[in-house]
Design an enzyme around this catalytic site. Structure first.
Site, short mmCIF file in Angstrom:
data_model
loop_
_atom_site.label_atom_id
_atom_site.label_comp_id
_atom_site.label_asym_id
_atom_site.label_seq_id
_atom_site.Cartn_x
_atom_site.Cartn_y
_atom_site.Cartn_z
N ASN A 150 0.52 -1.41 -0.16
CA ASN A 150 0.46 -0.14 -0.13
C ASN A 150 1.26 1.02 0.58
OD1 ASN A 150 0.66 -0.78 2.63
ND2 ASN A 150 -0.99 0.80 3.27
N ALA A 229 -4.39 -12.10 9.55
CA ALA A 229 -3.08 -13.56 8.98
C ALA A 229 -2.39 -13.99 8.77
CB ALA A 229 -4.71 -14.11 7.65
N GLU A 248 3.57 -4.75 12.28
CA GLU A 248 2.24 -3.99 11.72
C GLU A 248 1.11 -4.47 11.39
OE1 GLU A 248 3.96 -1.54 14.52
OE2 GLU A 248 2.47 -1.38 13.39
N CYS A 282 -3.39 1.21 6.98
CA CYS A 282 -3.23 0.79 7.62
C CYS A 282 -4.44 2.01 8.42
CB CYS A 282 -2.38 -0.16 8.39
SG CYS A 282 -1.16 1.14 8.38
N GLU A 461 7.39 0.44 16.19
CA GLU A 461 7.89 0.82 15.00
C GLU A 461 8.71 2.99 15.21
OE1 GLU A 461 6.28 -0.09 11.49
OE2 GLU A 461 8.11 -1.22 11.19
O1 TXE Z 1 -0.47 -8.51 2.29
P1 TXE Z 1 0.15 -9.75 2.97
P2 TXE Z 1 -1.17 -8.02 1.20
C1 TXE Z 1 -4.09 -6.08 4.75
C2 TXE Z 1 -5.09 -5.55 4.15
C3 TXE Z 1 -5.37 -6.00 2.82
C4 TXE Z 1 -4.54 -7.50 3.07
C5 TXE Z 1 -3.50 -8.41 2.91
O2 TXE Z 1 -6.50 -5.98 4.48
O3 TXE Z 1 -5.95 -6.69 1.71
O4 TXE Z 1 -3.46 -7.31 5.03
O5 TXE Z 1 -2.67 -7.37 2.15
C6 TXE Z 1 4.31 -11.37 2.20
N1 TXE Z 1 5.96 -15.47 4.49
N2 TXE Z 1 -3.12 -5.04 5.28
O6 TXE Z 1 -1.27 -9.33 0.09
O7 TXE Z 1 -0.18 -10.72 1.97
C7 TXE Z 1 3.80 -10.05 1.01
O8 TXE Z 1 4.69 -10.98 0.15
C8 TXE Z 1 6.54 -14.11 4.83
C9 TXE Z 1 -2.25 -3.96 6.04
O9 TXE Z 1 -0.21 -7.18 0.97
O10 TXE Z 1 0.39 -9.74 4.43
C10 TXE Z 1 4.05 -9.00 1.34
O11 TXE Z 1 5.42 -8.17 0.83
N3 TXE Z 1 5.62 -12.81 4.23
C11 TXE Z 1 -1.21 -3.71 5.97
C12 TXE Z 1 3.73 -9.20 2.90
O12 TXE Z 1 3.75 -10.40 3.46
C13 TXE Z 1 4.99 -13.57 3.94
C14 TXE Z 1 -1.09 -3.00 4.80
C15 TXE Z 1 2.67 -8.16 2.84
O13 TXE Z 1 1.48 -9.13 2.37
C16 TXE Z 1 3.75 -14.01 3.56
C17 TXE Z 1 -0.53 -4.01 3.69
C18 TXE Z 1 4.38 -15.44 4.19
N4 TXE Z 1 3.76 -16.39 4.54
C19 TXE Z 1 -1.85 -4.89 4.01
N5 TXE Z 1 2.91 -14.24 2.80
C20 TXE Z 1 -0.76 -2.93 7.08
N6 TXE Z 1 -0.88 -2.51 8.63
O14 TXE Z 1 -1.11 -1.65 6.53
C21 TXE Z 1 2.73 -13.10 2.57
N7 TXE Z 1 3.80 -12.43 2.90
#
Ligand code: TXE
Length: 480
Positions: A150, A229, A248, A282, A461
């Site tokens: 994001n 998740a 986070e 977020c 952070e």
């Molecule tokens: O997050 P992901 P995504 C929330 C928001 C969004 C949801 C999923 O609701 O719809 O999270 O977003 C890496 N082991 N936020 O798909 O899947 C992945 O490659 C290690 C809130 O972006 O959590 C990416 O680099 N790494 C949030 C990073 O984790 C793994 C901002 C985030 O991916 C992994 C964004 C694993 N098993 C989304 N699986 C905020 N707090 O700002 C994925 N990744």
């Protein structure tokens, strides 16, 4: 077709497997670049490079780290437009957002921690006549930094900068959805003279490349921003290995607006806190609670101004909002609009797919939506949507507002609008959130602790919180 490269041991290189993943441009829906489909072997090479670089980097002194980090920030500042264009094209966000938020903050992150490390002290404890204790805060070694799509460079540097400033070496993975500015950062680090292996950037899928970083025995700390998740998955891997974890995660932030607010400031800021970056921050406020006395007036004005927001070509500076980050994400957000209707909500505006032009007809555009008439415990009000969708409802008392605001599994941020300082202070004390803004939103001092409670994460952070996360503490007791 741009081929993004990994940055390992100071070199740009494809994945060892030779595999590539498509990278889509959200504004058009077309593939416009490829990223390395990295796996555990690329992560192993990155960890080896980091381990080899650590002895020199951790002992080169804070002044040298200050110098090189500022050099990197200087180059980003010089290339702000290049970085901003890349960020906008890669994430779908409006160019105005990339220019004014993402890239300036990315270089500010680096500058802040390059400087903060010069003032990072530690404690001592004197046992009169017996001994003196002094605390050492030493770099950990190789650390993992994993960031989301994001605010790509903004959140990537928010982790990398304190990790490097404290003398660690880093294996970092940006989101596979928004890899471009991390690739530009790699090139910038090479030009700035960052020693090989100090920062390693491995591109690829979360469950593959990301998981390999988390489970590698040599990554002693993991700093992660992303979904709740995924945070659970990471914790399951890292906890038995006793790694330091900074998580986070998601948010479902309330805005609580009392009748004594500065109405113009409250409504104009609420439009921003609802729909900045298409609600893909977020910290965005997605649940709006308004004191009944001004509910109709506030609702009508919020809807009017939301309708006036311009959604379209991310590259057009006239647009307030660009495209959502992916087809899948837009479908997820639209799914929640259907759920909201099923739960009895009324969509007061927005929630429509638009096609700004023929060449942009494949882009992931969705107009910003305001929904009313929902109970607090419904899915629409309980689950993180992370898109241009907010709900609005009235309240009558402070106690009721507090219960509504605290009524989810999340606890990242809350925004309060009232001129009554006693009420603001009283409520701030009882709100279940890591960040409370009073009569403002997204006003950020990088020295402050940043993070949430409940399902919004673990740890903080920012400022010394980040410097302490990326260092190990040792007490030395010297008897005399
Ligand atoms: O997050 P992901 P995504 C929330 C928001 C969004 C949801 C999923 O609701 O719809 O999270 O977003 C890496 N082991 N936020 O798909 O899947 C992945 O490659 C290690 C809130 O972006 O959590 C990416 O680099 N790494 C949030 C990073 O984790 C793994 C901002 C985030 O991916 C992994 C964004 C694993 N098993 C989304 N699986 C905020 N707090 O700002 C994925 N990744």
């Amino acid at each position: 077709m741009i081929k993004i490269q990994n940055y390992i041991n100071g070199q740009l290189a494809p994945a060892l497997s030779g595999g590539w993943l498509d990278n889509y441009e959200p504004g058009t829906g077309q593939v416009y670049s490829h990223i390395p489909d990295s796996d555990a072997s690329d992560v192993q090479a990155a960890v080896d490079a980091a381990e080899a670089a650590f002895p020199t980097w951790s002992s080169c002194g804070v002044n040298e780290r200050y110098r090189i980090l500022h050099r990197i920030a200087d180059l980003i500042e010089e290339r702000l437009e290049v970085f901003a264009q890349a960020e906008s094209r890669d994430s779908g966000k409006a160019i105005t957002t990339a220019r004014s938020v993402d890239i300036p903050r990315a270089q500010a992150n680096i500058r802040f921690f390059a400087t903060a490390i010069l003032h990072f002290g530690a404690e001592s404890h004197h046992m009169e006549g017996q001994a003196v204790n002094y605390t050492l805060r030493q770099p950990i070694g190789t650390v993992g930094c994993i960031s989301p799509w994001n605010l790509p460079l903004y959140l990537f540097t928010w982790k990398i900068a304190p990790a490097l400033a404290t003398g660690n070496c880093v294996v970092a993975k940006p989101s596979e959805m928004t890899p471009m500015t991390a690739f530009l950062l790699a090139q910038t680090c090479i030009e700035a003279g960052l020693p090989a292996g100090v920062l390693n950037i491995v591109h690829g899928l979360g469950p593959k490349a990301g998981q390999a970083i988390v489970e590698h025995p040599k990554t002693k700390a993991i700093s992660f921003t992303g979904g709740t998740a995924t945070g659970r998955t990471l914790a399951r891997t890292a906890a038995p290995m006793f790694k330091k974890l900074s998580l986070e995660l998601g948010g479902k932030n309330p805005n609580v607006i009392f009748a004594d607010c500065n109405f113009e400031e409250a409504v104009s800021t609420t439009v921003r806190s609802s729909f900045a970056n298409n609600g893909q921050i977020c910290l965005c406020g997605s649940r709006i609670y308004v004191e009944r006395k001004i509910y109709d007036k506030f609702k009508d004005e919020l809807v009017r101004r939301t309708k006036a927001l311009k959604t379209g070509n991310p590259a057009d500076p006239e647009n307030d909002l660009g495209a959502l980050v992916s087809e899948q994400h837009r479908a997820k957000v639209m799914g929640y609009l259907d759920i909201a209707k099923q739960e009895g909500g009324t969509i007061l505006c927005g929630g429509e797919i638009i096609k700004p032009s023929a060449e942009l007809s494949g882009g992931y555009y969705l107009t910003p939506a305001v929904i009313e008439g929902l109970p607090n415990d419904c899915r629409t009000n309980q689950e993180e949507i992370f898109g241009p969708v907010v709900t609005i409802q009235p309240f009558d008392t402070e106690e009721e507002a507090l219960a509504l605001a605290n009524g989810t599994q999340y606890g990242l941020a809350c925004t309060l609008w009232t001129q009554d300082i006693s009420r603001a202070t009283r409520m701030a004390e009882r709100l279940q959130a890591g960040i409370v803004w009073v009569n403002c939103w997204m006003l950020r001092d990088l020295r402050t602790p940043f993070g949430g409670v409940k399902n919004s994460g673990v740890g903080r952070e920012g400022g010394t919180e980040a410097l302490r996360f990326f260092t190990e503490v040792k007490n030395v007791c010297v008897s005399y």
